[in-house]
Write a protein that holds these residues in place. Structure first.
Motif, PDB file in Angstrom:
ATOM      1  N   ARG A 117      -1.211   0.865  -3.645  1.00 46.83           N
ATOM      2  CA  ARG A 117      -0.704   1.683  -2.714  1.00 46.83           C
ATOM      3  C   ARG A 117       0.727   2.132  -2.746  1.00 46.83           C
ATOM      4  O   ARG A 117       0.975   3.113  -2.540  1.00 46.83           O
ATOM      5  N   ALA A 118       1.421   1.168  -2.961  1.00 53.06           N
ATOM      6  CA  ALA A 118       3.010   1.201  -2.847  1.00 53.06           C
ATOM      7  C   ALA A 118       3.224   2.234  -4.223  1.00 53.06           C
ATOM      8  O   ALA A 118       4.125   3.036  -4.078  1.00 53.06           O
ATOM      9  N   GLN A 119       2.730   1.915  -5.131  1.00 58.83           N
ATOM     10  CA  GLN A 119       3.123   2.721  -6.608  1.00 58.83           C
ATOM     11  C   GLN A 119       2.713   4.222  -6.177  1.00 58.83           C
ATOM     12  O   GLN A 119       3.565   5.013  -6.626  1.00 58.83           O
ATOM     13  N   GLN A 120       1.511   4.542  -5.655  1.00 61.24           N
ATOM     14  CA  GLN A 120       1.210   5.852  -5.399  1.00 61.24           C
ATOM     15  C   GLN A 120       1.977   6.664  -4.315  1.00 61.24           C
ATOM     16  O   GLN A 120       2.373   7.819  -4.472  1.00 61.24           O
ATOM     17  N   ALA A 121       2.379   5.893  -3.156  1.00 61.88           N
ATOM     18  CA  ALA A 121       3.465   6.487  -2.545  1.00 61.88           C
ATOM     19  C   ALA A 121       4.729   6.855  -2.833  1.00 61.88           C
ATOM     20  O   ALA A 121       5.189   7.713  -2.691  1.00 61.88           O
ATOM     21  N   ALA A 122       5.149   5.877  -3.628  1.00 57.61           N
ATOM     22  CA  ALA A 122       6.451   6.251  -4.417  1.00 57.61           C
ATOM     23  C   ALA A 122       6.391   7.496  -5.379  1.00 57.61           C
ATOM     24  O   ALA A 122       7.459   7.779  -5.766  1.00 57.61           O
ATOM     25  N   GLU A 123       5.241   7.693  -5.791  1.00 60.59           N
ATOM     26  CA  GLU A 123       5.243   8.963  -6.481  1.00 60.59           C
ATOM     27  C   GLU A 123       5.418  10.333  -5.640  1.00 60.59           C
ATOM     28  O   GLU A 123       5.553  11.517  -6.291  1.00 60.59           O
ATOM     29  N   ILE A 124       5.093  10.153  -4.561  1.00 59.79           N
ATOM     30  CA  ILE A 124       5.067  11.467  -3.828  1.00 59.79           C
ATOM     31  C   ILE A 124       6.565  11.605  -3.038  1.00 59.79           C
ATOM     32  O   ILE A 124       7.377  10.510  -2.714  1.00 59.79           O
ATOM     33  N   PRO A 125       7.179  12.871  -3.211  1.00 55.43           N
ATOM     34  CA  PRO A 125       8.555  12.983  -2.830  1.00 55.43           C
ATOM     35  C   PRO A 125       8.958  12.248  -1.493  1.00 55.43           C
ATOM     36  O   PRO A 125       9.931  12.084  -1.053  1.00 55.43           O
ATOM     37  N   ALA A 126       7.830  12.748  -0.549  1.00 57.92           N
ATOM     38  CA  ALA A 126       8.111  12.100   0.826  1.00 57.92           C
ATOM     39  C   ALA A 126       8.138  10.824   0.670  1.00 57.92           C
ATOM     40  O   ALA A 126       8.267  10.280   2.059  1.00 57.92           O
ATOM     41  N   ARG A 127       7.662  10.134  -0.331  1.00 59.99           N
ATOM     42  CA  ARG A 127       7.450   8.688  -0.141  1.00 59.99           C
ATOM     43  C   ARG A 127       6.546   7.998   0.790  1.00 59.99           C
ATOM     44  O   ARG A 127       6.766   6.891   1.165  1.00 59.99           O
ATOM     45  N   ARG A 128       5.457   8.715   0.978  1.00 58.37           N
ATOM     46  CA  ARG A 128       4.417   8.387   1.925  1.00 58.37           C
ATOM     47  C   ARG A 128       3.333   9.094   1.895  1.00 58.37           C
ATOM     48  O   ARG A 128       3.363  10.008   1.302  1.00 58.37           O
ATOM     49  N   PHE A 129       2.162   8.649   2.437  1.00 54.02           N
ATOM     50  CA  PHE A 129       0.679   9.563   2.449  1.00 54.02           C
ATOM     51  C   PHE A 129       0.965  10.199   3.916  1.00 54.02           C
ATOM     52  O   PHE A 129       1.691   9.805   4.548  1.00 54.02           O
ATOM     53  N   GLY A 130       0.387  11.163   3.788  1.00 54.76           N
ATOM     54  CA  GLY A 130       0.150  12.078   4.995  1.00 54.76           C
ATOM     55  C   GLY A 130      -0.906  11.251   6.007  1.00 54.76           C
ATOM     56  O   GLY A 130      -1.570  10.712   5.555  1.00 54.76           O
ATOM     57  N   ASN A 131      -0.801  11.887   7.222  1.00 54.68           N
ATOM     58  CA  ASN A 131      -1.906  11.223   8.402  1.00 54.68           C
ATOM     59  C   ASN A 131      -2.629  12.400   8.818  1.00 54.68           C
ATOM     60  O   ASN A 131      -2.132  13.614   8.651  1.00 54.68           O
ATOM     61  N   ALA A 132      -3.827  12.119   9.519  1.00 54.64           N
ATOM     62  CA  ALA A 132      -4.678  13.149  10.204  1.00 54.64           C
ATOM     63  C   ALA A 132      -4.017  13.602  11.315  1.00 54.64           C
ATOM     64  O   ALA A 132      -4.552  14.787  11.703  1.00 54.64           O
TER      65      ALA A 132
END
Length: 259
Positions: free
Chosen positions: A210-225
């Protein structure tokens, strides 16, 4: 901001949880009467109670598979003349293209291409009569960027996007807009399931994946509903009447492009 949706009627497909629920909550907050859809009656009942309690708007539930003719009939019986249609449906499970037989290919096309087109065909005539309609299709980042194992989902959703690119121009003179929301990595059960599969395959802890994939996103997080739903509600608003035929990426900057 007042979205100008008080008293409007909205059908939100696959809305008992996840991104669909986020859209339902945002439209309820804007004052819409809501028709929820899902396959699990208990989850639907919980979502209905939560939305009614929080927003005080009328909420109906339809427990049905929206990809079937019977499911669509039940949904439209609950609300024959919606002002808003949010098309949403689960995509096919991750599978390598070589593992897909004809039955799987057809099922994927029905879920993510045929079903939204059929529902649009059903609701547009009354929208034309009123001179107002909002259609939002939840597709995927994979329409623009390949994601391993989601070839069938990507192909069906890309086909829907191309199909509606012409249709939306036919509907624009009648006050009807058609737009697509393309979620990237959103913090949903589907994403969590992907982490768990990867953990099994690699032997790595879920939290590390989870941490690795979040770090690959420029926003450094996942989106939410919640933020996803609010974007959907704006596209349905009176303020978005000049926006149609657009593909709105919600991916935290993951897709690397200028246009």
């Amino acid at each position: 901001m007042d979205l100008g949706l008080g008293g409007k009627k909205a059908i939100i497909c696959a809305s008992s949880r996840g991104l669909g629920r986020g859209c339902a909550e945002a439209l309820a907050e804007a004052g819409c009467a809501i028709v929820l859809n899902g396959r699990n009656e208990a989850v639907l009942a919980e979502t209905r109670a939560a939305i009614e309690s929080r927003f005080g708007v009328p909420v109906q539930t339809v427990a049905a598979d929206v990809s079937t003719p019977q499911g669509q009939e039940a949904l439209l019986a609950a609300c024959p003349d919606p002002d808003i249609l949010v098309n949403n449906n689960g995509g096919p499970p991750r599978r390598d293209y070589s593992e897909l037989d004809r039955a799987a290919l057809l099922e994927g096309a029905i879920q993510n291409f045929v079903t939204p087109v059929e529902l649009i065909q059903a609701v547009v005539p009354r929208m034309k009569e009123r001179g107002f309609g909002r259609i939002v299709n939840i597709t995927s980042l994979s329409v623009k960027m390949p994601i391993e194992g989601l070839d069938l989902s990507s192909g069906a959703r890309a086909g829907l996007t191309a199909f509606l690119a012409g249709v939306c121009r036919q509907l624009a003179p009648h006050g009807i807009t058609v737009n697509n929301l393309l979620p990237g990595k959103m913090d949903t059960d589907r994403l969590k399931g992907g982490f768990e599969r990867t953990a099994v395959q690699t032997g790595k802890p879920v939290d590390d994946i989870r941490a690795q994939q979040a770090a690959e996103i420029p926003a450094r997080r996942f989106g939410n509903a919640t933020e996803f739903g609010q974007t959907c509600a704006f596209l349905c608003s009176v303020h978005a009447g000049y926006i149609t035929g657009q593909n709105i990426l919600m991916d935290g900057g993951l897709y690397p492009a200028a246009f």
